[in-house]
Enzyme design. Structure first.
Site, PDB file in Angstrom:
ATOM      1  N   GLU A  27       0.854  -1.200   0.000  1.00 54.23           N
ATOM      2  CA  GLU A  27       0.000   0.000   0.000  1.00 54.23           C
ATOM      3  C   GLU A  27       0.884   1.242   0.000  1.00 54.23           C
ATOM      4  OE1 GLU A  27      -0.369   2.123   2.903  1.00 54.23           O
ATOM      5  OE2 GLU A  27      -0.215   0.796   4.658  1.00 54.23           O
ATOM      6  N   LYS A  89      -5.767  10.478  -0.255  1.00 54.66           N
ATOM      7  CA  LYS A  89      -5.718   9.168   0.407  1.00 54.66           C
ATOM      8  C   LYS A  89      -6.916   8.347  -0.054  1.00 54.66           C
ATOM      9  CE  LYS A  89      -6.281   7.299   5.130  1.00 54.66           C
ATOM     10  NZ  LYS A  89      -6.324   7.651   6.558  1.00 54.66           N
ATOM     11  N   VAL A 109      -4.918   0.295   2.967  1.00 54.54           N
ATOM     12  CA  VAL A 109      -5.015  -1.165   2.856  1.00 54.54           C
ATOM     13  C   VAL A 109      -6.275  -1.553   2.080  1.00 54.54           C
ATOM     14  CG1 VAL A 109      -5.357  -3.292   4.188  1.00 54.54           C
ATOM     15  CG2 VAL A 109      -3.616  -1.639   4.891  1.00 54.54           C
ATOM     16  N   ASP A 141     -16.553   5.578  13.464  1.00 47.58           N
ATOM     17  CA  ASP A 141     -15.304   5.534  12.698  1.00 47.58           C
ATOM     18  C   ASP A 141     -14.694   4.139  12.767  1.00 47.58           C
ATOM     19  OD1 ASP A 141     -13.009   5.968  11.317  1.00 47.58           O
ATOM     20  OD2 ASP A 141     -12.290   7.646  12.540  1.00 47.58           O
ATOM     21  N   ASP A 145     -10.868  -0.904   5.901  1.00 48.71           N
ATOM     22  CA  ASP A 145      -9.964  -2.065   5.779  1.00 48.71           C
ATOM     23  C   ASP A 145     -10.688  -3.351   6.195  1.00 48.71           C
ATOM     24  OD1 ASP A 145      -8.070  -0.163   5.156  1.00 48.71           O
ATOM     25  OD2 ASP A 145      -6.784  -0.546   6.891  1.00 48.71           O
ATOM     26  N   LYS A 162      -3.375  -0.947  14.117  1.00 50.62           N
ATOM     27  CA  LYS A 162      -2.631   0.129  14.781  1.00 50.62           C
ATOM     28  C   LYS A 162      -3.146   0.326  16.209  1.00 50.62           C
ATOM     29  CE  LYS A 162      -3.109   2.706  11.096  1.00 50.62           C
ATOM     30  NZ  LYS A 162      -3.009   1.893   9.874  1.00 50.62           N
TER      31      LYS A 162
HETATM   32  N1  PSU Z   1       0.337   1.027   8.487  1.00 49.63           N
HETATM   33  C1  PSU Z   1       1.271   1.919   8.889  1.00 49.63           C
HETATM   34  N2  PSU Z   1       1.047   3.239   8.627  1.00 49.63           N
HETATM   35  C2  PSU Z   1      -0.091   3.671   7.961  1.00 49.63           C
HETATM   36  C3  PSU Z   1      -1.066   2.730   7.528  1.00 49.63           C
HETATM   37  C4  PSU Z   1      -0.794   1.407   7.826  1.00 49.63           C
HETATM   38  O1  PSU Z   1       2.275   1.533   9.501  1.00 49.63           O
HETATM   39  O2  PSU Z   1      -0.243   4.872   7.734  1.00 49.63           O
HETATM   40  C5  PSU Z   1      -2.323   3.192   6.761  1.00 49.63           C
HETATM   41  C6  PSU Z   1      -2.893   2.020   5.966  1.00 49.63           C
HETATM   42  O3  PSU Z   1      -2.953   2.408   4.612  1.00 49.63           O
HETATM   43  C7  PSU Z   1      -4.283   1.816   6.532  1.00 49.63           C
HETATM   44  C8  PSU Z   1      -4.662   3.202   6.929  1.00 49.63           C
HETATM   45  O4  PSU Z   1      -5.170   1.265   5.595  1.00 49.63           O
HETATM   46  O5  PSU Z   1      -3.443   3.658   7.556  1.00 49.63           O
HETATM   47  C9  PSU Z   1      -5.903   3.237   7.807  1.00 49.63           C
HETATM   48  O6  PSU Z   1      -6.509   4.490   7.716  1.00 49.63           O
HETATM   49  P1  PSU Z   1      -8.024   4.712   8.212  1.00 49.63           P
HETATM   50  O7  PSU Z   1      -7.991   4.430   9.685  1.00 49.63           O
HETATM   51  O8  PSU Z   1      -8.327   6.172   7.887  1.00 49.63           O
HETATM   52  O9  PSU Z   1      -8.892   3.756   7.438  1.00 49.63           O
HETATM   53 MN    MN Z   2     -11.864   6.191   9.438  1.00 50.05          MN
END
Ligand code: PSU
Ligand code: MN
Length: 310
Positions: A27, A89, A109, A141, A145, A162
């Site tokens: 990604e 993004k 992702v 939220d 993914d 995360k």
């Molecule tokens: N893993 C990391 N750093 C990141 C991400 C993953 O170490 O920045 C990214 C991935 O692309 C994941 C995204 O899909 O953060 C999730 O964002 P959101 O919570 O807005 O869906």
């Molecule tokens: Mn989100």
């Protein structure tokens, strides 16, 4: 326009796929939004190198000029890494509008999994997937993914979700959406920056070969979709979870106070946690991303071998 005409697959990736060789999708949101320069480009290149070192071909995904790039060239990686490019993004839902808009966008992702499936790539590596955010009961939220993994037949290698997220809720939701979570040599869900979350996994394998055997069966099952393979960050980079949680508490409440929403939440919190930790979380994040790319390549090589044998 059909899926195949909007895909722009590099010659190297196309040849590897045609020959049944191992390919690992990567990604690019971690380049454009997740890590600061110059670490973002360095990490992207180190991940590609790690994949090659294991005998697989890296395929970094991105959106540019109305095309879906699979195996993005260095010039695109450089533009993604440059804040002046203001890359958007892309989650799954953003793909068509951003293709129509014609500009540059990174893939989260969810978007990268969708693209990998379109291209016929079965492994993808990232740092940590998105999941259920803290306070999701009222904010709703939850990263797309999760739903993309529930729908799309790709294996994602990561260090769990995360740790800025609500990890117990994320693991519950993965179960609900029937996404298998397999520990590679661990019983505990890794907590991204930390080795363990205290949340026990239902399944564990010991090696890339065993993981590939599970993938071959999972992908062979009718109606199965995504699957997660998880490993902790490299031991010398793991940070105890009580330390991490204290930084995350501060960063999350700042995000709420400032009214940060949607796709901006994850980059903001990751960035603030890096500042609050004097760069420690940044070093761990980089290390685990490259380590996960390497493991994905090892599994991809084993899976390609199983295909040839079977
Ligand atoms: N893993 C990391 N750093 C990141 C991400 C993953 O170490 O920045 C990214 C991935 O692309 C994941 C995204 O899909 O953060 C999730 O964002 P959101 O919570 O807005 O869906
Ligand atoms: Mn989100």
């Amino acid at each position: 326009m059909s899926g195949t005409t909007m895909l722009s697959i590099s010659d190297e990736v196309a040849t590897a796929l045609a020959e049944g060789r191992a390919v690992v999708a990567l990604e690019s949101s971690l380049i454009a939004q997740g890590l600061p320069p110059p670490h973002n480009l360095e990490t992207a290149l180190a991940s590609e190198r790690a994949v090659r070192d294991e005998g697989a071909v890296p395929a970094t995904t991105a959106i540019d000029a109305g095309r879906v790039l699979v195996g993005a060239p260095l010039t695109v990686l450089e533009r993604l890494a440059d804040p002046a490019s203001e890359a958007r993004k892309a989650g799954s839902r953003d793909l068509a509008p951003l293709l129509a808009a014609g500009g540059l966008a990174s893939t989260t992702v969810s978007a990268a999994v969708r693209i990998a499936a379109m291209a016929g790539i079965r492994l993808l590596a990232t740092g940590g997937i998105g999941g259920v955010h803290r306070g999701a009961a009222t904010s709703f939220d939850v990263s797309s993914d999760i739903d993309e993994l529930a729908a799309t037949r790709v294996a994602v290698v990561c260090s769990g979700a995360k740790s800025i997220l609500d990890l117990p809720a994320t693991l519950e939701l993965l179960e609900t959406r029937r996404v298998p979570v397999i520990g590679i040599g661990v019983d505990d869900l890794p907590a991204f920056y930390s080795a363990g979350s205290g949340l026990r996994l239902a399944h564990r394998v010991e090696s890339p070969g065993e993981a590939a055997a599970v993938l071959a069966l999972h992908f062979g099952l009718e109606g199965s979709a995504g699957i997660l393979l998880v490993q902790p960050p490299p031991a010398d980079l793991a940070i105890p979870s009580d330390e991490v949680l204290s930084w995350i508490d501060v960063a999350s409440s700042e995000a709420a106070q400032r009214g940060i929403q949607g796709g901006a939440v994850t980059p903001f919190v990751l960035g603030r946690v890096a500042e609050l930790s004097d760069g420690r979380t940044l070093r761990t994040n980089i290390g685990l991303i490259v380590n996960n790319a390497r493991l994905a390549a090892r599994v991809a090589v084993q899976l390609a071998q199983l295909d040839r044998a079977g």
